[in-house]
Design an enzyme around this catalytic site. Structure first.
Site, PDB file in Angstrom:
ATOM      1  N   ASP A  57      -2.090  -0.298  -0.099  1.00  0.00           N
ATOM      2  CA  ASP A  57      -0.990   0.254  -0.905  1.00  0.00           C
ATOM      3  C   ASP A  57      -1.079   1.516  -1.229  1.00  0.00           C
ATOM      4  OD1 ASP A  57       1.276   1.875  -1.907  1.00  0.00           O
ATOM      5  OD2 ASP A  57       2.091  -0.710  -2.649  1.00  0.00           O
ATOM      6  N   CYS A  93       5.345   4.645   0.707  1.00  0.00           N
ATOM      7  CA  CYS A  93       5.558   3.630   0.696  1.00  0.00           C
ATOM      8  C   CYS A  93       6.749   2.833   2.276  1.00  0.00           C
ATOM      9  CB  CYS A  93       5.197   2.660   0.285  1.00  0.00           C
ATOM     10  SG  CYS A  93       4.507   3.402  -1.361  1.00  0.00           S
ATOM     11  N   ASN A 343      -0.197   4.560   3.560  1.00  0.00           N
ATOM     12  CA  ASN A 343      -0.149   5.901   3.412  1.00  0.00           C
ATOM     13  C   ASN A 343      -1.286   6.118   2.809  1.00  0.00           C
ATOM     14  OD1 ASN A 343       2.417   5.647   0.943  1.00  0.00           O
ATOM     15  ND2 ASN A 343       0.510   6.390  -0.238  1.00  0.00           N
TER      16      ASN A 343
END
Ligand SMILES: *[C@@H]1O[C@H](CO)[C@@H](O)[C@H](O)[C@H]1NC(C)=O
Ligand SMILES: *[C@@H]1O[C@H](CO)[C@@H](O)[C@H](O)[C@H]1NC(C)=O
Ligand SMILES: *[C@@H]1O[C@H](CO)[C@@H](O)[C@H](O)[C@H]1NC(C)=O
Length: 594
Positions: A57, A93, A343
């Site tokens: 993440d 996200c 990302n």
């Protein structure tokens, strides 16, 4: 292109008359199993490969986070291929994850935010994707499917069973508002109620859960898909991030490492690249107004950066555990392992406090590593690939015919295929706000809505964007790799003598703008071959070809990408022209594509 034609393209050895020689004509699975239904099966096909997908993440590649992960180095970088030109298409996200698992751009999922009304798990469900996304499709193809960690945002202890996520044989999801609470995470297994693990570290729990699911998967003796999505190195978050009305009370802070890693890398600092807290402001819109960070912020951000690296050590241990288990169970030879992030991230670049959501390299370029049968070891590939390509890639590995609504193209995992021509563009899009994270964070920046195009070919490397306030950015990354000089006309670094590929900027901008006009509302194969929409005769497949003078009048005539206003979601009537003209040699000229 219809499904039938796509199926034909899947067959080996079919001559494909169009001069564009992308990998579409080689889309057969890496193992020799025929993938067309009804094709002659002479021998019983080998078992379909297993797929393990590790999704971190907010992990960067541009700040060198991979250098601090020895097990990623040992098991993945040394034994697999790193795709160094891999991009996300929406640097946030939830939209990015929905695109990963559906194979569609955010403008085609309309899941564009982390929370309702424009995003989050409820929007994913209301768009019909709970019945129609990768795990469901893999189950239909005979796979057992497993997942643990964060699936989406706004997937909460209140809505997790209304409805339950479909498509998984076994699951153990992190849930809001505890998803990013490193020491108080909530996990929810299969159809059971959520459990809050007070005082236990999310990564220790995740490692156990991933191992347990992997054991189940191996014991099932069917081909399996396992997704593992640790929350690291995302900020620690306390408060209800899934409620937009509460968002200003949410407390962001540095990621929290496992105790055993808390002392590591005492001297690590954000790399002092030219775009680190530069003397001149960067970008446009709210970014151009950011003041230079003072020492307090720079020091805090260095600490934040160290905490990211430390938190990633738990992920690194997870990786080692997974490979050990695969090896002990004799599964390594028949398993593809993907490693990527939803990302990228910035910390002090362009004067920005910790965060994502921007179109700069830091946020859109992410780690993407694949290891598995037939994939070169220790290799770095430069093919231009994106998260939209992931679902088609997994379909190809699983021998499933591609879906018509896929916006991407299977990633050429084998070295030989990487040498073939592939498209040069990445379509980037964003809606809504950006948020500053870290202990001094919490500030929201609205009107962070933009369309952008990243384009990389031999001798050119550009970033072009149009914002909802109709500001523009153009960076030539060949001469300006850190995106510090916006050379779009009207900005300080513009100079009318600048050329790209020998052409004056106005000519280049006309082409980039038309390409963006096509991409911002493309569907299916148009997203893969956007030049074909502008030049249906097939004469133009790349930017250099489009730059020929004979097309000047056509491109001048084309409408420009623009917004009528800023919206926080995909509101069509705010987004200006939707349709591009196309150029034809014969006949009158330019007509609207139908
Ligand atoms: C740095 O900037 C922040 C926010 O603008 C301010 O609160 C802080 O006092 C400043 N620190 C120094 C050392 O100037
Ligand atoms: C965002 O843009 C709209 C126009 O589309 C404008 O009215 C509004 O003031 C802007 N908001 C901010 C915070 O700049
Ligand atoms: C996307 O979703 C929003 C929120 O439901 C809706 O208002 C908008 O019209 C949708 N956009 C498109 C293009 O369907």
């Amino acid at each position: 292109m219809g499904l039938a034609l796509r199926n034909i393209l899947l067959c080996a050895g079919v001559a494909y008359a169009v001069p564009w020689t992308g990998t579409a004509n080689d889309q057969k699975p890496l193992d020799p199993r025929p993938s067309r239904e009804g094709a002659l099966k002479i021998e019983s096909p080998p078992q379909k490969p297993n797929i393990i997908f590790i999704l971190t993440d907010d992990q960067d590649i541009e700040m060198n986070s991979l250098d601090y992960m020895p097990f990623v180095q040992k098991h993945l970088l040394d034994k697999g291929t790193l795709f160094r030109n891999h991009f996300v298409t929406t640097a946030l996200c939830c939209p990015s994850r929905v695109s990963l698992w559906t194979g569609r751009h955010s403008h085609n999922t309309n899941v564009t935010d982390v929370n309702p009304p424009y995003g989050g798990y409820p929007k994913f469900v209301s768009q019909g994707f709970n019945e129609n996304f990768l795990p469901v499709w893999l189950q239909q193809a005979g796979y057992n499917t497993y997942y643990t960690g964060k699936l989406f945002n706004a997937h909460t202890t209140k809505n997790y069973n209304n409805p339950h996520v479909k498509g998984f044989t076994g699951s153990d999801f992190l849930l809001d508002p505890w998803t990013y609470n490193y020491l108080n995470p909530a996990y929810q297994r299969n159809q059971e109620p959520p459990i809050i693990y007070h005082g236990q570290h999310t990564l220790d729990i995740l490692i156990d859960k991933a191992n347990a699911l992997l054991d189940d998967a191996i014991a099932s003796e069917k081909p399996f898909f396992l997704g593992v999505a640790p929350v690291a190195p995302h900020s620690n978050v306390e408060g209800d991030i899934s409620d937009i009305n509460e968002i200003d009370q949410v407390k962001f802070s540095e990621p929290v490492p496992l105790k055993r890693h808390a002392h590591l890398f005492p001297d690590a600092k954000v790399p002092r690249t030219p775009h680190f807290n530069p003397d001149k402001p960067s970008g446009v819109n709210w970014i151009a107004e950011r003041p230079q960070l003072n020492k307090t912020w720079v020091d805090h951000n260095d600490y934040y950066y160290r905490q990211r690296l430390r938190a990633l050590q738990g992920v690194d241990e997870l990786i080692d555990g997974i490979f050990k288990r695969l090896e002990e169970n004799g599964q390594l030879e028949n398993t593809y392992i993907f490693y990527t992030a939803d990302n990228g991230f910035h910390v002090s670049q362009h004067r920005l406090n910790p965060g994502k959501e921007c179109g700069f390299e830091d946020d859109i370029r992410v780690p993407f590593i694949v290891r598995g049968p037939g994939i070169s070891e220790g290799a770095i590939s430069k093919v231009v690939t994106t998260h939209i390509d992931v679902a088609p890639t997994i379909f190809e590995l699983a021998g499933i015919p591609l879906r018509e609504d896929f916006d991407g193209l299977s990633i050429p995992l084998e070295k030989l295929k990487q040498e073939r021509k592939r498209h040069e563009h990445v379509n980037v899009e964003y809606w809504g706000f950006a948020v500053e994270e870290g202990s001094y964070g919490g500030t929201l920046f609205w009107n962070n809505t933009y369309k952008a195009l990243r384009i990389i070919g031999e001798n050119y490397n550009l970033y072009y964007s149009v914002w909802c306030n109709n500001e523009h950015q153009l960076y030539d990354l060949t001469s300006d790799p850190y995106q510090l000089r916006n050379i779009y006309p009207g900005y300080a670094d513009h100079d009318s003598s600048i050329t790209v590929l020998g052409a004056p900027l106005t000519r280049v901008i006309d082409r980039l703008d038309s390409l963006l006009l096509v991409l911002k509302s493309c569907k299916g194969t148009v997203c893969v071959k956007p030049w074909e929409k502008l030049h249906p005769d097939g004469d133009v497949e790349t930017l250099p070809e489009a730059l020929q003078k004979e097309y000047d009048a056509f491109y001048k005539h084309q409408e420009s990408v623009r917004f009528d206003r800023c919206e926080a979601g995909y509101i069509l009537d705010a987004e200006g022209p939707q349709d591009a003209l196309s150029y034809t040699r014969h006949g009158i000229h330019w007509s609207h594509w139908v």
